[in-house]
Design a protein around this motif. Structure first.
Motif, PDB file in Angstrom:
ATOM      1  N   UNK A  50      43.569  44.796  47.160  1.00  0.00           N
ATOM      2  CA  UNK A  50      44.970  45.141  46.941  1.00  0.00           C
ATOM      3  C   UNK A  50      45.720  44.076  46.155  1.00  0.00           C
ATOM      4  N   UNK A  51      46.889  44.464  45.675  1.00  0.00           N
ATOM      5  CA  UNK A  51      47.854  43.574  45.035  1.00  0.00           C
ATOM      6  C   UNK A  51      49.223  43.957  45.566  1.00  0.00           C
ATOM      7  N   UNK A  52      49.898  43.021  46.232  1.00  0.00           N
ATOM      8  CA  UNK A  52      51.217  43.273  46.823  1.00  0.00           C
ATOM      9  C   UNK A  52      51.215  44.539  47.680  1.00  0.00           C
ATOM     10  N   UNK A  92      52.886  38.893  36.729  1.00  0.00           N
ATOM     11  CA  UNK A  92      51.628  39.006  35.999  1.00  0.00           C
ATOM     12  C   UNK A  92      50.648  37.922  36.436  1.00  0.00           C
ATOM     13  N   UNK A  93      51.142  36.706  36.666  1.00  0.00           N
ATOM     14  CA  UNK A  93      50.276  35.647  37.211  1.00  0.00           C
ATOM     15  C   UNK A  93      49.775  36.027  38.610  1.00  0.00           C
ATOM     16  N   UNK A  97      45.925  36.516  39.780  1.00  0.00           N
ATOM     17  CA  UNK A  97      45.344  35.863  40.956  1.00  0.00           C
ATOM     18  C   UNK A  97      44.700  36.907  41.876  1.00  0.00           C
ATOM     19  N   UNK A  98      45.355  38.060  42.036  1.00  0.00           N
ATOM     20  CA  UNK A  98      44.782  39.125  42.861  1.00  0.00           C
ATOM     21  C   UNK A  98      43.483  39.644  42.247  1.00  0.00           C
ATOM     22  N   UNK A  99      43.425  39.741  40.926  1.00  0.00           N
ATOM     23  CA  UNK A  99      42.190  40.179  40.261  1.00  0.00           C
ATOM     24  C   UNK A  99      41.087  39.134  40.402  1.00  0.00           C
TER      25      UNK A  99
END
Length: 123
Positions: A50-52, A92-93, A97-99
């Motif tokens: 996940x991201x956020x 975007x940073x 980081x999530x990727x």
């Protein structure tokens, strides 16, 4: 290694089909009897990246033992969710980081798949 369990599933084209069910398979509670034998698939536990709080990818072990047009071997099944968003530079940073974290998790999952293919237990 735990011995596979046997499971019998009804199919539209071959009637009841008995399969070895690997220890990592989450079961077939959602099986539909109108499924064709070639489409019977063992699916492992989902790993959600996940991201956020928004899902980006799902990873799971999968095997389609009677497949006719694809491999019958255990593989990693990957679903990409099609995430879209408008991000600030900081956002975007954060996504990058999530990727990076997702890539680390995918490498760990690849190690798990290698263990299963070598005859070990999956999660």
């Amino acid at each position: 290694m735990t011995e596979p369990r046997l499971i019998t599933l009804p199919t539209a084209d071959h009637g009841p089909v008995t399969l070895d069910e690997p220890s990592w398979c989450r079961g077939h509670a959602d099986h539909r009897p109108d499924t064709y034998r070639a489409d019977l698939t063992h699916i492992g536990a989902e790993h959600r990246l996940t991201f956020n709080g928004v899902e980006l990818f799902r990873l799971m072990l999968a095997q389609t033992p009677h497949a006719e047009r694809t491999s019958r071997e255990v593989c990693a099944y990957v679903e990409e969710t099609g995430y879209t968003g408008s991000l600030t530079p900081v956002g975007l940073y954060d996504l990058a980081a999530a990727l990076d974290h997702a890539a680390d998790h995918m490498r760990e999952f690849a190690d798990q798949l290698a263990t299963v293919l070598d005859g070990g237990e999956g999660r």
